[in-house]
Each structure stands twice: as structure tokens, then as C-alpha cells.
Design an enzyme around this catalytic site. Sequence first.
Site, PDB file in Angstrom:
ATOM      1  N   LEU A 148     -20.445   8.309  -3.920  1.00 33.50           N
ATOM      2  CA  LEU A 148     -20.730   7.591  -5.010  1.00 33.50           C
ATOM      3  C   LEU A 148     -22.062   7.182  -5.005  1.00 33.50           C
ATOM      4  O   LEU A 148     -22.867   6.883  -5.865  1.00 33.50           O
ATOM      5  CB  LEU A 148     -19.850   6.389  -5.357  1.00 33.50           C
ATOM      6  CG  LEU A 148     -19.757   6.022  -6.822  1.00 33.50           C
ATOM      7  CD1 LEU A 148     -19.399   7.089  -7.973  1.00 33.50           C
ATOM      8  CD2 LEU A 148     -18.642   4.997  -6.864  1.00 33.50           C
ATOM      9  N   GLY A 171     -16.793  10.393   0.359  1.00 29.66           N
ATOM     10  CA  GLY A 171     -16.220   9.017   0.112  1.00 29.66           C
ATOM     11  C   GLY A 171     -15.837   8.351   1.372  1.00 29.66           C
ATOM     12  O   GLY A 171     -14.980   7.557   1.325  1.00 29.66           O
ATOM     13  N   ARG A 188       0.816  -1.297   0.034  1.00 26.09           N
ATOM     14  CA  ARG A 188       0.067  -0.094   0.019  1.00 26.09           C
ATOM     15  C   ARG A 188       0.967   1.163   0.143  1.00 26.09           C
ATOM     16  O   ARG A 188       0.473   2.318  -0.728  1.00 26.09           O
ATOM     17  CB  ARG A 188      -0.919   0.104   1.016  1.00 26.09           C
ATOM     18  CG  ARG A 188      -1.952  -1.076   1.103  1.00 26.09           C
ATOM     19  CD  ARG A 188      -3.185  -1.119   2.253  1.00 26.09           C
ATOM     20  NE  ARG A 188      -3.649   0.297   2.287  1.00 26.09           N
ATOM     21  CZ  ARG A 188      -4.187   0.807   3.272  1.00 26.09           C
ATOM     22  NH1 ARG A 188      -4.235  -0.194   4.475  1.00 26.09           N
ATOM     23  NH2 ARG A 188      -4.976   1.925   3.392  1.00 26.09           N
ATOM     24  N   CYS A 228       7.137   2.313  16.944  1.00 23.25           N
ATOM     25  CA  CYS A 228       7.910   1.427  17.624  1.00 23.25           C
ATOM     26  C   CYS A 228       6.843   0.859  18.765  1.00 23.25           C
ATOM     27  O   CYS A 228       6.130   1.473  19.499  1.00 23.25           O
ATOM     28  CB  CYS A 228       9.062   1.613  18.546  1.00 23.25           C
ATOM     29  SG  CYS A 228       9.746   0.448  19.695  1.00 23.25           S
ATOM     30  N   HIS A 266      -6.388   8.034  11.397  1.00 22.85           N
ATOM     31  CA  HIS A 266      -5.963   6.774  11.499  1.00 22.85           C
ATOM     32  C   HIS A 266      -4.624   6.514  11.048  1.00 22.85           C
ATOM     33  O   HIS A 266      -4.064   5.378  10.729  1.00 22.85           O
ATOM     34  CB  HIS A 266      -6.841   5.923  10.300  1.00 22.85           C
ATOM     35  CG  HIS A 266      -8.196   5.898  10.723  1.00 22.85           C
ATOM     36  ND1 HIS A 266      -9.077   5.500   9.773  1.00 22.85           N
ATOM     37  CD2 HIS A 266      -8.856   5.870  12.030  1.00 22.85           C
ATOM     38  CE1 HIS A 266     -10.674   5.216  10.409  1.00 22.85           C
ATOM     39  NE2 HIS A 266     -10.289   5.679  11.632  1.00 22.85           N
TER      40      HIS A 266
HETATM   41  N1  APR Z   1     -16.100   8.911  -5.526  1.00 26.24           N
HETATM   42  C1  APR Z   1     -16.780   9.212  -4.227  1.00 26.24           C
HETATM   43  N2  APR Z   1     -17.186   8.096  -3.230  1.00 26.24           N
HETATM   44  C2  APR Z   1     -16.745   7.017  -3.725  1.00 26.24           C
HETATM   45  C3  APR Z   1     -15.931   6.735  -4.724  1.00 26.24           C
HETATM   46  C4  APR Z   1     -15.717   7.614  -5.738  1.00 26.24           C
HETATM   47  N3  APR Z   1     -14.967   7.710  -6.851  1.00 26.24           N
HETATM   48  N4  APR Z   1     -15.570   5.280  -4.940  1.00 26.24           N
HETATM   49  C5  APR Z   1     -16.121   5.011  -3.882  1.00 26.24           C
HETATM   50  N5  APR Z   1     -16.719   5.682  -3.147  1.00 26.24           N
HETATM   51  C6  APR Z   1     -17.358   5.462  -1.981  1.00 26.24           C
HETATM   52  C7  APR Z   1     -17.925   4.198  -1.863  1.00 26.24           C
HETATM   53  O1  APR Z   1     -19.373   4.062  -2.228  1.00 26.24           O
HETATM   54  C8  APR Z   1     -18.039   3.976  -0.432  1.00 26.24           C
HETATM   55  O2  APR Z   1     -19.277   4.494   0.396  1.00 26.24           O
HETATM   56  O3  APR Z   1     -16.537   5.574  -0.638  1.00 26.24           O
HETATM   57  C9  APR Z   1     -16.881   4.640   0.320  1.00 26.24           C
HETATM   58  C10 APR Z   1     -15.702   3.979   0.865  1.00 26.24           C
HETATM   59  O4  APR Z   1     -16.089   3.151   1.981  1.00 26.24           O
HETATM   60  P1  APR Z   1     -15.039   2.287   2.691  1.00 26.24           P
HETATM   61  O5  APR Z   1     -14.269   1.432   1.617  1.00 26.24           O
HETATM   62  O6  APR Z   1     -15.809   1.680   3.658  1.00 26.24           O
HETATM   63  O7  APR Z   1     -13.762   3.229   3.386  1.00 26.24           O
HETATM   64  P2  APR Z   1     -13.892   4.125   4.521  1.00 26.24           P
HETATM   65  O8  APR Z   1     -15.280   4.632   4.836  1.00 26.24           O
HETATM   66  O9  APR Z   1     -12.825   5.054   4.471  1.00 26.24           O
HETATM   67  O10 APR Z   1     -13.449   3.209   5.729  1.00 26.24           O
HETATM   68  C11 APR Z   1     -13.199   3.720   6.957  1.00 26.24           C
HETATM   69  O11 APR Z   1     -12.473   1.630   7.656  1.00 26.24           O
HETATM   70  O12 APR Z   1     -11.149  -0.338   7.109  1.00 26.24           O
HETATM   71  C12 APR Z   1     -11.227   0.696   7.942  1.00 26.24           C
HETATM   72  O13 APR Z   1      -9.323   2.127   8.792  1.00 26.24           O
HETATM   73  C13 APR Z   1      -9.939   2.006   7.641  1.00 26.24           C
HETATM   74  O14 APR Z   1      -9.951   4.078   7.233  1.00 26.24           O
HETATM   75  C14 APR Z   1     -10.857   3.057   6.850  1.00 26.24           C
HETATM   76  C15 APR Z   1     -12.054   2.924   7.495  1.00 26.24           C
END
Ligand code: APR
Length: 227
Positions: A196, A169, A56, A111, A103
Site C-alpha cells: 500500500l 503486504g 483472532r 503442547c 509463523h
Molecule cells: N494492500 C497492500 N498492503 C497493505 C494493505 C493493503 N490493503 N493494508 C496494509 N498494507 C501494508 C502496510 O502498509 C504495511 O506495510 O501491509 C504492511 C503490513 O505490515 P505489518 O503490519 O508490519 O505486518 P507484517 O509485515 O506481516 O508483520 C510481520 O510481524 O508482528 C509480527 O509475526 C507477526 O507475521 C507478523 C510479522
Amino acid sequence: MDRIVVLTGAGLSAESGLGTFRDAEGLWAQHRIEDVATPEGFARNPALVHEFYNARRAQAAAAQPNAAHRALARLAGHAPVTLITQNVDGLHEKAGAEAIHMHGALSRALCAACGHGWEAPATMAPDDPCPACAARATRPDVIWFGEMPYHMDLIADRLAECTVFAAIGTSGQVYPAAGFVQEAAARGAHTVELNLESTDVSGAFDAHHTGPASRIVPQWVDRLLAG
Ligand code: APR
């Protein structure tokens, strides 16, 4: 003048080529959370965890901010904005903005023995010694499940005084971030979700903008700055 708090999640960086977590082909469809994103998983197999974050870190280093990151940097240049991110990719900073990394960050090492933090090398390994205590307990400085996020007092202060709260997002499935909208709304802030698709917490927001972040975020910022 509005005091704006913006919370961002993985969806903001999707169009920069970085996978989200919970979409169909997301990171959690390819990796077990228990193995790569918990202290217990790290204790069991630190090499597997480093392999996951090294990949990553390389992707994030090669990625560029998109129009949504740039629009938020522009907003921060013209209004009192607090940018809180769940993302660990550093793309807000590449776009010229400062963000509160609740995060952690892929660019940082920690460490697990003495708590010392330092700039992470491109590739980390379990037996990397700590520069402060020499212990071989180096981990990525990323918050794992079951751990308390960073900067929660500062975040609570900013949520308490904001007049506009936006979530961009993020799926609203992970707390405490998913609860920020309720905290802001309880203080009378106008709340808006930019995503989205609708999310688990869409019902908590006053307004919604649906579509790819690279399109809807610049439009939202333009309207805000137009006053
Ligand atoms: N534009 C806008 N939104 C988008 C796009 C885009 N191009 N692509 C995806 N999305 C949306 C998805 O529909 C979803 O609702 O972004 C969101 C991503 O959600 P997750 O994958 O759950 O990510 P996130 O909410 O940041 O996760 C929160 O969970 O896994 C842990 O620590 C990790 O910080 C992370 C936390």
C-alpha cells in the site's frame, strides 16, 4: 519458465477485514507484544494470551479470501510458485492455494511440554490437556518474538533457486522474512514489492507496485501469466 517465490504479510488480508500489526489501528497499537506474543508473556499470563488468539481465530474463521488471495491461487495453478506466508489466518488455503506457514497457524495447537501439535479447537484455555502427554501447557501454534520460524531450510532452498521474488503486504520490519529479498537478489532473482505504501526495505527491490493488494496483485499476476 520463471521460478517464483512470493512472500506475503498482513497487508494481504487487510481487505478481508483482518487487522495488520503496525498500521495506526493495528494489533500492536492495541496489545503489548511483550504480553501476547512472547514465551515470557505466555508464562506470565497464559489466559491473556489465549484470549488474544481466540479472538483472532474467530475473526479468521469468519473472514473470506479477497481478490489478492484468489489471484495468487490462480498464479500457483499456472506456474511454479512457492508461497511463503507470515500470516496465520488460513486465507491462502481458503482461496485454494498451499502456503508455507513460517509463523505457524491459528488453526493449530501446540503442547509447550512435549511439542505435540494438533488441530486447535475454536476456543483454547490454559488448562486444556495435551492429547499426547496430558500436560496442561497448551499454546497457540504461532511463532512468537524470539522464536525461530518454521521451515527455514526449505525456504532457503527455494530462495536460492528462484528467478522472481515478490513481497506482498509486508512492512519489512521483522526478520528473517524482511531479509529474503536480499537472499533472492544475491542469486540474481528479479525482485518486486507490492504494498500500500513504501516500506523499510523498499530500496532493496528492483520494482514496486503501490496500492491496495486486491487491485495490484491481480494486475501483477495477469502480467506474469501473459508472459
Ligand atoms: N494492500 C497492500 N498492503 C497493505 C494493505 C493493503 N490493503 N493494508 C496494509 N498494507 C501494508 C502496510 O502498509 C504495511 O506495510 O501491509 C504492511 C503490513 O505490515 P505489518 O503490519 O508490519 O505486518 P507484517 O509485515 O506481516 O508483520 C510481520 O510481524 O508482528 C509480527 O509475526 C507477526 O507475521 C507478523 C510479522
